[in-house]
Design an enzyme around this catalytic site. Structure first.
Site, mmCIF file in Angstrom:
data_model
loop_
_atom_site.group_PDB
_atom_site.id
_atom_site.type_symbol
_atom_site.label_atom_id
_atom_site.label_comp_id
_atom_site.label_asym_id
_atom_site.label_seq_id
_atom_site.Cartn_x
_atom_site.Cartn_y
_atom_site.Cartn_z
ATOM 1 N N ASP A 210 0.250 -2.970 -5.717
ATOM 2 C CA ASP A 210 0.898 -4.237 -5.356
ATOM 3 C C ASP A 210 1.353 -4.255 -3.891
ATOM 4 O O ASP A 210 2.088 -5.156 -3.469
ATOM 5 C CB ASP A 210 2.072 -4.552 -6.302
ATOM 6 C CG ASP A 210 3.197 -3.550 -6.223
ATOM 7 O OD1 ASP A 210 2.910 -2.332 -6.162
ATOM 8 O OD2 ASP A 210 4.370 -3.956 -6.207
ATOM 9 N N HIS A 211 0.903 -3.266 -3.111
ATOM 10 C CA HIS A 211 1.166 -3.269 -1.666
ATOM 11 C C HIS A 211 -0.120 -3.161 -0.850
ATOM 12 O O HIS A 211 -0.095 -3.363 0.369
ATOM 13 C CB HIS A 211 2.150 -2.149 -1.301
ATOM 14 C CG HIS A 211 3.483 -2.357 -1.962
ATOM 15 N ND1 HIS A 211 4.578 -2.848 -1.298
ATOM 16 C CD2 HIS A 211 3.853 -2.223 -3.255
ATOM 17 C CE1 HIS A 211 5.585 -2.987 -2.160
ATOM 18 N NE2 HIS A 211 5.163 -2.615 -3.353
ATOM 19 N N HIS B 11 10.562 6.643 -4.337
ATOM 20 C CA HIS B 11 9.707 5.762 -5.148
ATOM 21 C C HIS B 11 8.315 6.406 -5.270
ATOM 22 O O HIS B 11 7.773 6.544 -6.356
ATOM 23 C CB HIS B 11 9.651 4.401 -4.471
ATOM 24 C CG HIS B 11 8.797 3.387 -5.150
ATOM 25 N ND1 HIS B 11 9.114 2.839 -6.357
ATOM 26 C CD2 HIS B 11 7.618 2.818 -4.763
ATOM 27 C CE1 HIS B 11 8.163 1.964 -6.699
ATOM 28 N NE2 HIS B 11 7.252 1.940 -5.750
ATOM 29 N N HIS C 292 10.120 -6.449 -2.508
ATOM 30 C CA HIS C 292 10.199 -7.230 -3.749
ATOM 31 C C HIS C 292 11.408 -8.147 -3.791
ATOM 32 O O HIS C 292 12.426 -7.879 -3.154
ATOM 33 C CB HIS C 292 10.297 -6.299 -4.972
ATOM 34 C CG HIS C 292 9.025 -5.603 -5.292
ATOM 35 N ND1 HIS C 292 8.069 -6.126 -6.116
ATOM 36 C CD2 HIS C 292 8.545 -4.401 -4.886
ATOM 37 C CE1 HIS C 292 7.056 -5.284 -6.223
ATOM 38 N NE2 HIS C 292 7.308 -4.226 -5.476
ATOM 39 N N HIS D 37 0.974 2.060 -3.676
ATOM 40 C CA HIS D 37 0.872 1.270 -4.909
ATOM 41 C C HIS D 37 0.012 0.020 -4.715
ATOM 42 O O HIS D 37 0.054 -0.619 -3.666
ATOM 43 C CB HIS D 37 2.262 0.878 -5.417
ATOM 44 C CG HIS D 37 2.970 2.014 -6.091
ATOM 45 N ND1 HIS D 37 4.336 2.055 -6.248
ATOM 46 C CD2 HIS D 37 2.484 3.146 -6.666
ATOM 47 C CE1 HIS D 37 4.665 3.175 -6.878
ATOM 48 N NE2 HIS D 37 3.567 3.851 -7.138
ATOM 49 N N ASP E 126 9.320 -0.270 -0.998
ATOM 50 C CA ASP E 126 10.058 -0.061 -2.242
ATOM 51 C C ASP E 126 11.048 1.103 -2.123
ATOM 52 O O ASP E 126 11.291 1.824 -3.088
ATOM 53 C CB ASP E 126 9.082 0.181 -3.407
ATOM 54 C CG ASP E 126 8.247 -1.059 -3.724
ATOM 55 O OD1 ASP E 126 8.491 -2.122 -3.104
ATOM 56 O OD2 ASP E 126 7.358 -0.971 -4.577
ATOM 57 N N HIS F 115 3.353 2.023 1.274
ATOM 58 C CA HIS F 115 3.023 3.075 0.287
ATOM 59 C C HIS F 115 1.810 2.677 -0.539
ATOM 60 O O HIS F 115 1.332 1.553 -0.446
ATOM 61 C CB HIS F 115 4.239 3.411 -0.587
ATOM 62 C CG HIS F 115 4.671 2.320 -1.517
ATOM 63 N ND1 HIS F 115 5.182 1.118 -1.091
ATOM 64 C CD2 HIS F 115 4.670 2.253 -2.876
ATOM 65 C CE1 HIS F 115 5.484 0.369 -2.129
ATOM 66 N NE2 HIS F 115 5.173 1.023 -3.235
#
Ligand code: ZN
Ligand code: FE
Length: 254
Positions: free
Chosen positions: A59-60, A113, A170, A57, A132, A55
């Site tokens: 942090d990915h 999410h 995570h 975001h 996520d 996805h």
């Protein structure tokens, strides 16, 4: 040599490298940052041939640009989310199989999410990369989708073989366990699992992967309609989605 390597990134993210030993291709799932991934590849003198994005975001995906320039992998992500993903070389959709190297991936839309989030399953190797969406004893926070979206997504993943391993994005397990105990305090399997997972966390061992069976037994977001939770939460007169929404809302403020 194992098939799937876990690469801890940032403070609590995981990236995964799937080593396709048959073709010598390496497939990365998500790139929270580039440095730990680059270190792993360079220490073993490995190529990076594909990157799968779960996805949009940061942090990915933040490591993708650097890795793309250095190794030239093909970048793969959801067609319906491509307007906000890094440039894609291959666009994937639910219901269409992705074949790379000797590996075949099934794609699942798992909104909740975000809207446009996907999960990748290697059914032959019994591995599911959930980003996520489904997590160890938890699920992602609902930033874009509705409770119904996430509930439907998890329902879809629940249909997979129960020995499939869940590789999530995570390490949130410590907080997830403590939360799970507040909504499902009579669950004996949860109490037992708490001890083994806490030992792992204390010794710095990742709690991923778990199995779908373990999640079905202990993850409150897959168990909203189990009698132990319904009794404790007093949700007998709610529909399953509303039960799920109530648990998700409690977790948001946990
Ligand atoms: Zn995210
Ligand atoms: Fe994330």
């Amino acid at each position: 040599m194992s098939l799937i390597e876990i690469i801890p990134c940032l403070s609590d993210n995981y990236a995964y490298i799937i080593r396709d030993h048959q073709t010598n291709k390496n497939i990365l799932v998500d790139a929270p940052e580039y440095a730990p991934i680059e270190r792993y590849l360079d220490e073993k003198a490995l190529s990076l041939d594909f990157i799968l994005i779960t996805h949009h975001h940061s942090d990915h995906i933040d490591g993708i640009n650097h890795l793309k320039l250095k190794y030239g992998p093909k970048v793969i992500g959801a067609k319906r989310d491509k307007h906000r993903l890094p440039p894609l070389d291959i666009e994937v959709e639910e219901g269409k199989e992705l074949s790379i190297g000797s590996k075949k991936f099934n794609i699942y839309d798992v909104d909740g999410h975000t809207v446009g989030h996907i999960a990748y399953a290697l059914l032959e190797d019994k591995a599911l990369f959930t980003g996520d969406s489904l997590m160890v004893m938890g699920c992602g926070r609902l930033f874009e989708g509705t409770p119904k979206d996430m509930w439907e997504s998890l329902k879809k993943l629940k249909q997979l073989p129960e020995d499939i391993k869940i590789y999530s994005g995570h390490e949130y397990t410590k907080s997830n366990i403590e939360f799970a105990l507040t909504v499902d305090p009579q669950n004996e399997k949860l109490k037992v699992r708490r001890m083994t997972e806490l030992e792992r966390i204390e010794s710095g061992t990742p709690t991923v992967p778990s199995t779908l069976r373990e999640e079905l037994d202990t993850n409150p977001f897959l168990r909203e309609s189990e009698s132990s939770i319904v009794d404790h939460m007093d949700t007998a007169n709610l529909d399953p989605v509303s039960r799920f929404a109530k648990i998700r809302a409690l977790k948001d403020n946990f």
